[in-house]
Design a protein around this motif. Sequence first.
Motif, short mmCIF file in Angstrom:
data_model
loop_
_atom_site.label_atom_id
_atom_site.label_comp_id
_atom_site.label_asym_id
_atom_site.label_seq_id
_atom_site.Cartn_x
_atom_site.Cartn_y
_atom_site.Cartn_z
N LYS A 1 1.00 -1.18 -0.11
CA LYS A 1 0.06 -0.03 0.06
C LYS A 1 0.86 1.17 -0.05
O LYS A 1 0.73 2.19 0.84
N ARG B 1 -9.70 3.64 -5.69
CA ARG B 1 -10.21 2.46 -6.35
C ARG B 1 -9.67 2.29 -7.69
O ARG B 1 -9.54 1.22 -8.05
N ARG C 1 -6.43 1.04 -7.64
CA ARG C 1 -6.18 -0.54 -6.94
C ARG C 1 -6.72 -1.43 -8.14
O ARG C 1 -5.76 -2.54 -8.76
N ILE D 1 -4.25 -4.38 -10.32
CA ILE D 1 -4.55 -5.51 -10.78
C ILE D 1 -4.56 -6.01 -12.32
O ILE D 1 -3.89 -6.82 -12.67
N LEU E 1 -13.05 -5.82 -12.26
CA LEU E 1 -12.38 -4.45 -12.39
C LEU E 1 -13.19 -3.37 -12.40
O LEU E 1 -13.09 -2.24 -11.91
N GLN F 1 -11.23 -5.31 -3.53
CA GLN F 1 -11.04 -3.99 -3.62
C GLN F 1 -12.30 -3.03 -3.99
O GLN F 1 -12.40 -2.13 -3.50
#
Lengths: 243, 221
Positions: free
Chosen positions: A81, A150, A153, A157, B151, B218
């Motif tokens: 983080k 958001r 993150r 990914i 996502l 998330q």
Amino acid sequence: MHRFANPKRFMDLSRALLPWTAGISVVLIAAGLYLALFVSPTDYQQGQSVRMMYVHVPSAWMSLFCYTFMAVAAAVALIWKHPLADLAAKSAAPIGTCFTFLALVTGSLWGKPMWGAWWVWDARLTSVLILFFLYLGYMALINAFDDPTRGFRAASILVLVGFINVPIIKFSVEWWHTLHQPASVIKMGGPAIHPSMLAPLLLMAVGYTTYFLWVLMVRMRTEILAGKIRAARLRQVRAPVKG
Amino acid sequence: MERFIRLVGRDLRLAQRHGFDSLLVVVFFVIAVVLFPFGVGPEPNILARIAAGIIWVAALLASMLSLERLLQADFDDGSLELLVLSPVTLEIIVLAKVIAHWLTTGLPLIVAAPLLAVLLNMNAEGFGVLVLALFLGTPTLSLIGAVGAGLILGSRRGGVLLSLLVLPLYIPVLIFGVGAVDAAIGGFAFKAQIMILGGLFLGTLALCPWATAAAIRQALE
């Protein structure tokens, strides 16, 4: 590594490094271009158009380097983080997109005289095109959320999922029979390229890398300052009205 | 395991009660394929040559269009949050949802594909391989698509964004799916392409639920 987690320390360090990276990249690219365009010999088959290599090959390397850098930064951001890692990945994305675009365009310009076609659908070209779309997807996703954390993150990914493409690009010329030639610089048994051509190529590659570091730091500093301005504005709004 | 099956059943029941919704994907698939003879002309030889590519591209787009339904509805009405809180591992839940998604969208595509292949005048040698390749390919598409669907949860303009995220990752499936059918029609060995498709399926089966679960976590944080 946590020593550099501090944005304040990053600002100090990057302020000191900025002129150096800027100077080194300008000098190296200028020297590399001079050697590439005036000093290095012409190819016995390709003639003058071999000089396209000195722009094309380093930008293709950089397109992979930027994505790998983003993937590492994204992993660091997800695991520890680390706020600066998010900013680093976000700031590297447009630079990587530009390098990928440059590699595609110069490759296309080089392909027309050599292969007789602007574009062929072989494994190397197609996988680099996919890389270009992955960069675009990353930038679209990071800006698609009202809450910036958001976006960070989700995009991290995505970068890690898309990283599977990087080894495919690297080895595509060995796994498939392609029109694109296999690697001739980074390979077992040393580079198969004459020093008079290798020198400008490496100068350009190092020059591009320092250029990347330079622009990356500028962009990250801008992001940090923009964040500070946003915070200051919010404080102003929330402050009780005097009167 | 019992919970897993019940979860698949729940999604199937939901799809069934929505009635026509899941059929829409097949209808889209058929219409998209039928457009091509109008676009490139009704020449049987040309159509036979590009039939495999048309069917695969249309299947890709149809599968992508249905992805939004995979998680978005559960996210909107809050049941996704309850599923995350349940004792079942989130990766398993994702797998159950992907299986249900494939049963309602992938399987109908596979059933419709040979019919469309006949319409496009495809060589009969390709039929079996087309179905086999779709059997391996469409679950891969659902698995990769689940990552994208996870996502974009809660983003603006999710649908368009989803295509940008997912389509580049679909390309390997497309290449080897079409390659297998073309090889079979040409009378060559197609085992290699089928095995690569199988490898892609197993690879995504191992990795995608995990990435999707990370994306969902998330999104709900």
